[in-house]
Design a protein around this motif. Structure first.
Motif, PDB file in Angstrom:
ATOM      1  N   TYR A 104      42.711  40.759  43.217  1.00  0.00           N
ATOM      2  CA  TYR A 104      43.692  39.720  42.913  1.00  0.00           C
ATOM      3  C   TYR A 104      45.108  40.290  42.863  1.00  0.00           C
ATOM      4  O   TYR A 104      46.056  39.587  42.499  1.00  0.00           O
ATOM      5  CB  TYR A 104      43.338  39.005  41.617  1.00  0.00           C
ATOM      6  N   GLU A 105      45.234  41.568  43.218  1.00  0.00           N
ATOM      7  CA  GLU A 105      46.534  42.212  43.345  1.00  0.00           C
ATOM      8  C   GLU A 105      46.570  42.970  44.668  1.00  0.00           C
ATOM      9  O   GLU A 105      45.564  43.085  45.368  1.00  0.00           O
ATOM     10  CB  GLU A 105      46.774  43.176  42.175  1.00  0.00           C
ATOM     11  N   ARG A 106      47.727  43.528  45.014  1.00  0.00           N
ATOM     12  CA  ARG A 106      47.857  44.335  46.223  1.00  0.00           C
ATOM     13  C   ARG A 106      47.007  45.606  46.101  1.00  0.00           C
ATOM     14  O   ARG A 106      46.963  46.249  45.065  1.00  0.00           O
ATOM     15  CB  ARG A 106      49.320  44.709  46.454  1.00  0.00           C
ATOM     16  N   LEU A 107      46.372  45.960  47.228  1.00  0.00           N
ATOM     17  CA  LEU A 107      45.520  47.148  47.276  1.00  0.00           C
ATOM     18  C   LEU A 107      45.928  48.125  48.371  1.00  0.00           C
ATOM     19  O   LEU A 107      45.647  49.317  48.277  1.00  0.00           O
ATOM     20  CB  LEU A 107      44.057  46.736  47.507  1.00  0.00           C
ATOM     21  N   TYR A 108      46.587  47.622  49.421  1.00  0.00           N
ATOM     22  CA  TYR A 108      46.873  48.440  50.602  1.00  0.00           C
ATOM     23  C   TYR A 108      48.338  48.265  51.026  1.00  0.00           C
ATOM     24  O   TYR A 108      48.987  47.272  50.680  1.00  0.00           O
ATOM     25  CB  TYR A 108      45.944  48.035  51.755  1.00  0.00           C
ATOM     26  N   PRO A 109      48.871  49.211  51.800  1.00  0.00           N
ATOM     27  CA  PRO A 109      50.245  49.080  52.297  1.00  0.00           C
ATOM     28  C   PRO A 109      50.417  47.841  53.170  1.00  0.00           C
ATOM     29  O   PRO A 109      49.444  47.310  53.726  1.00  0.00           O
ATOM     30  CB  PRO A 109      50.446  50.368  53.111  1.00  0.00           C
ATOM     31  N   GLN A 150      42.408  27.936  37.084  1.00  0.00           N
ATOM     32  CA  GLN A 150      42.314  29.395  37.120  1.00  0.00           C
ATOM     33  C   GLN A 150      41.879  29.867  38.499  1.00  0.00           C
ATOM     34  O   GLN A 150      42.421  30.840  39.043  1.00  0.00           O
ATOM     35  CB  GLN A 150      41.333  29.902  36.064  1.00  0.00           C
ATOM     36  N   PHE A 151      40.894  29.175  39.103  1.00  0.00           N
ATOM     37  CA  PHE A 151      40.463  29.521  40.458  1.00  0.00           C
ATOM     38  C   PHE A 151      41.614  29.369  41.448  1.00  0.00           C
ATOM     39  O   PHE A 151      41.818  30.232  42.308  1.00  0.00           O
ATOM     40  CB  PHE A 151      39.292  28.632  40.897  1.00  0.00           C
ATOM     41  N   GLN A 152      42.368  28.290  41.340  1.00  0.00           N
ATOM     42  CA  GLN A 152      43.487  28.055  42.258  1.00  0.00           C
ATOM     43  C   GLN A 152      44.533  29.157  42.161  1.00  0.00           C
ATOM     44  O   GLN A 152      45.033  29.643  43.175  1.00  0.00           O
ATOM     45  CB  GLN A 152      44.114  26.689  41.973  1.00  0.00           C
ATOM     46  N   ARG A 153      44.868  29.570  40.941  1.00  0.00           N
ATOM     47  CA  ARG A 153      45.842  30.649  40.755  1.00  0.00           C
ATOM     48  C   ARG A 153      45.320  31.956  41.353  1.00  0.00           C
ATOM     49  O   ARG A 153      46.033  32.667  42.071  1.00  0.00           O
ATOM     50  CB  ARG A 153      46.151  30.841  39.258  1.00  0.00           C
ATOM     51  N   ASP A 154      44.065  32.278  41.048  1.00  0.00           N
ATOM     52  CA  ASP A 154      43.485  33.535  41.520  1.00  0.00           C
ATOM     53  C   ASP A 154      43.366  33.570  43.040  1.00  0.00           C
ATOM     54  O   ASP A 154      43.708  34.577  43.684  1.00  0.00           O
ATOM     55  CB  ASP A 154      42.105  33.755  40.897  1.00  0.00           C
ATOM     56  N   PHE A 155      42.877  32.487  43.630  1.00  0.00           N
ATOM     57  CA  PHE A 155      42.659  32.470  45.072  1.00  0.00           C
ATOM     58  C   PHE A 155      43.988  32.533  45.832  1.00  0.00           C
ATOM     59  O   PHE A 155      44.085  33.173  46.880  1.00  0.00           O
ATOM     60  CB  PHE A 155      41.854  31.232  45.469  1.00  0.00           C
ATOM     61  N   LYS A 156      45.018  31.892  45.298  1.00  0.00           N
ATOM     62  CA  LYS A 156      46.341  31.986  45.925  1.00  0.00           C
ATOM     63  C   LYS A 156      46.873  33.414  45.865  1.00  0.00           C
ATOM     64  O   LYS A 156      47.444  33.914  46.841  1.00  0.00           O
ATOM     65  CB  LYS A 156      47.318  31.025  45.241  1.00  0.00           C
ATOM     66  N   LYS A 157      46.679  34.096  44.737  1.00  0.00           N
ATOM     67  CA  LYS A 157      47.087  35.503  44.629  1.00  0.00           C
ATOM     68  C   LYS A 157      46.332  36.354  45.647  1.00  0.00           C
ATOM     69  O   LYS A 157      46.904  37.241  46.285  1.00  0.00           O
ATOM     70  CB  LYS A 157      46.826  36.030  43.217  1.00  0.00           C
ATOM     71  N   LEU A 197      44.961  35.398  48.552  1.00  0.00           N
ATOM     72  CA  LEU A 197      45.419  35.115  49.907  1.00  0.00           C
ATOM     73  C   LEU A 197      46.794  35.714  50.175  1.00  0.00           C
ATOM     74  O   LEU A 197      47.045  36.275  51.248  1.00  0.00           O
ATOM     75  CB  LEU A 197      45.451  33.605  50.139  1.00  0.00           C
ATOM     76  N   ARG A 198      47.679  35.614  49.211  1.00  0.00           N
ATOM     77  CA  ARG A 198      49.039  36.146  49.374  1.00  0.00           C
ATOM     78  C   ARG A 198      49.011  37.662  49.548  1.00  0.00           C
ATOM     79  O   ARG A 198      49.696  38.228  50.411  1.00  0.00           O
ATOM     80  CB  ARG A 198      49.892  35.752  48.175  1.00  0.00           C
ATOM     81  N   SER A 199      48.199  38.334  48.739  1.00  0.00           N
ATOM     82  CA  SER A 199      48.093  39.797  48.830  1.00  0.00           C
ATOM     83  C   SER A 199      47.517  40.230  50.162  1.00  0.00           C
ATOM     84  O   SER A 199      48.011  41.157  50.812  1.00  0.00           O
ATOM     85  CB  SER A 199      47.230  40.338  47.689  1.00  0.00           C
ATOM     86  N   ARG A 200      46.469  39.546  50.607  1.00  0.00           N
ATOM     87  CA  ARG A 200      45.829  39.926  51.869  1.00  0.00           C
ATOM     88  C   ARG A 200      46.750  39.651  53.064  1.00  0.00           C
ATOM     89  O   ARG A 200      46.749  40.401  54.038  1.00  0.00           O
ATOM     90  CB  ARG A 200      44.509  39.167  52.055  1.00  0.00           C
ATOM     91  N   SER A 201      47.522  38.575  53.007  1.00  0.00           N
ATOM     92  CA  SER A 201      48.412  38.268  54.130  1.00  0.00           C
ATOM     93  C   SER A 201      49.481  39.342  54.285  1.00  0.00           C
ATOM     94  O   SER A 201      49.906  39.652  55.402  1.00  0.00           O
ATOM     95  CB  SER A 201      49.063  36.899  53.941  1.00  0.00           C
ATOM     96  N   LEU A 211      39.169  33.287  58.424  1.00  0.00           N
ATOM     97  CA  LEU A 211      40.614  33.045  58.406  1.00  0.00           C
ATOM     98  C   LEU A 211      41.330  34.004  59.348  1.00  0.00           C
ATOM     99  O   LEU A 211      40.917  35.154  59.514  1.00  0.00           O
ATOM    100  CB  LEU A 211      41.178  33.236  56.990  1.00  0.00           C
ATOM    101  N   ILE A 212      42.405  33.538  59.956  1.00  0.00           N
ATOM    102  CA  ILE A 212      43.247  34.363  60.811  1.00  0.00           C
ATOM    103  C   ILE A 212      44.661  34.302  60.262  1.00  0.00           C
ATOM    104  O   ILE A 212      45.163  33.228  59.913  1.00  0.00           O
ATOM    105  CB  ILE A 212      43.235  33.877  62.271  1.00  0.00           C
ATOM    106  N   LYS A 213      45.325  35.447  60.164  1.00  0.00           N
ATOM    107  CA  LYS A 213      46.681  35.487  59.618  1.00  0.00           C
ATOM    108  C   LYS A 213      47.607  34.620  60.459  1.00  0.00           C
ATOM    109  O   LYS A 213      47.660  34.733  61.683  1.00  0.00           O
ATOM    110  CB  LYS A 213      47.205  36.919  59.566  1.00  0.00           C
ATOM    111  N   ASN A 214      48.327  33.757  59.768  1.00  0.00           N
ATOM    112  CA  ASN A 214      49.238  32.831  60.434  1.00  0.00           C
ATOM    113  C   ASN A 214      50.481  33.579  60.921  1.00  0.00           C
ATOM    114  O   ASN A 214      51.200  34.186  60.138  1.00  0.00           O
ATOM    115  CB  ASN A 214      49.635  31.710  59.458  1.00  0.00           C
ATOM    116  N   ALA A 215      50.711  33.524  62.224  1.00  0.00           N
ATOM    117  CA  ALA A 215      51.856  34.220  62.784  1.00  0.00           C
ATOM    118  C   ALA A 215      53.168  33.589  62.343  1.00  0.00           C
ATOM    119  O   ALA A 215      54.214  34.218  62.372  1.00  0.00           O
ATOM    120  CB  ALA A 215      51.772  34.228  64.309  1.00  0.00           C
TER     121      ALA A 215
END
Length: 347
Positions: free
Chosen positions: A112-117, A170-177, A179-183, A343-347
């Protein structure tokens, strides 16, 4: 479950590979755990890429593979590392010299947080992890009133409206975090395949595994084996969203194109080939109860043990096993819905 989702994984990996054509394919498995299946996704993805290139007669060299295994800090990564020599040996024997180098690393931490560069990963995979929330909903702790009115350790058909709302938010907050981190971590054209427990109208009237655990804990309370206050302050940090709830968060967050969203139904005891002979029904029911209880113990015991203590675990899962046996007698066949999301990253 991996076998049922494999066609979607094959399609997702193939699209990702063709979009990028990397010299080194970098993949992260989020929530890898440390059991016997921890490296299964690695071998599956390598096989998919090898088959894709060879079956289409592509004039391409196979890429190197870089896998990052992720789970919480308390995960037993050492067990995975100790199994790597045998894994590499088996991989070499099965694939021969067809594959390039394969590197495996661990990345502990919450997804639910950033993990990679930034822009460093080509593909994310996660199986049976995202229904676990980052925490139990804070509103259950803060508000009191109706939201704190205790009736179970988890959402049930009888839970109050405010409890349902708190878990959904709580699910909505977590899932948005998530998705944002992975994008931010994915390269352009990168993708994800996520599978986790969901809910639908067809299964809304069935007892969930969480309800059976709740019922088992209440049995221990009635037998004075646990304290009422101890049980009342425990809340399962888990939410099984519907397909529409997942789709809404993906659309609102906006970082991804939804390539595929399916519900896959899995038997609770999918690996059990029970006899249908009437004379053996009792044996089969007992065996099915043991299998389901053993699986649930592997998944939930660390969380339950931390709150209720190790001394009560055998008693708890014995009662759970008995409840599964009784449920099998009532309905014979029961399944749970799993959401598979490509899912595919939105260009």
């Amino acid at each position: 479950m991996m076998m049922k989702a494999k066609p979607i994984l094959e399609e997702s990996i193939t699209i990702c590979y063709y979009n990028i054509l990397p010299k080194c394919l970098k993949i992260a498995d989020l929530g890898c755990s440390s059991g016997p299946n921890a490296l299964l996704v690695v071998s599956n993805i390598i096989n998919i890429v090898v088959d894709t290139i060879s079956s289409n007669n592509l004039n391409l060299n196979l890429p190197d593979f870089q896998f990052y295994l992720n789970d919480l800090f308390g995960n037993d990564f050492n067990t995975i590392f100790k199994s790597l020599p045998q894994f590499y040996k088996t991989l070499s024997e099965e694939m021969g010299h067809e594959i390039g180098s394969c590197f495996i690393n661990a990345t502990p931490g919450t997804f639910y947080e950033r993990l990679y560069p930034s822009s460093s990963i080509h593909f994310f995979h996660s199986s049976y992890s995202l229904h676990w929330l980052s925490q139990a909903p804070e509103k259950l702790i803060i508000e009191g009133e109706e939201a704190l009115k205790w009736d179970s350790i988890y959402l049930t058909r009888t839970s109050c409206v405010s409890m349902h709302k708190a878990y959904l938010e709580q699910f909505q907050r977590d899932f948005k975090k998530f998705l944002r981190s992975r994008s931010e971590e994915l390269v352009a054209g990168g993708g994800m395949l996520l599978t986790f427990l969901g809910s639908d109208e067809d299964t809304s009237e069935m007892r969930t595994t969480w309800e059976l655990i709740d019922m088992s804990l209440k049995d221990l309370l009635l037998e004075n084996l646990i304290e009422k206050a101890t049980l009342e302050c425990f809340t399962m940090p888990n939410y099984d969203p519907s397909m529409e709830e997942v789709k809404q968060v993906i659309e609102e967050e906006g970082s991804f194109i939804l390539h595929k969203l399916e519900t896959i139904y899995q038997d609770w005891d999918a690996n059990m080939n029970g006899s249908t002979n009437d004379n053996n029904n009792k044996v089969d029911e007992n065996m099915r109860g043991k299998i389901v209880a053993k699986y649930l113990r592997a998944v939930t015991e660390p969380l339950l043990k931390a709150h209720f203590g190790e001394f009560i675990m055998d008693e708890l899962f014995l009662r759970l096993e008995n409840k599964v046996v009784q449920l099998v007698k009532e309905i014979k066949v029961f399944k749970f819905p799993t959401l598979a999301i490509s899912l595919i990253k939105n260009a």
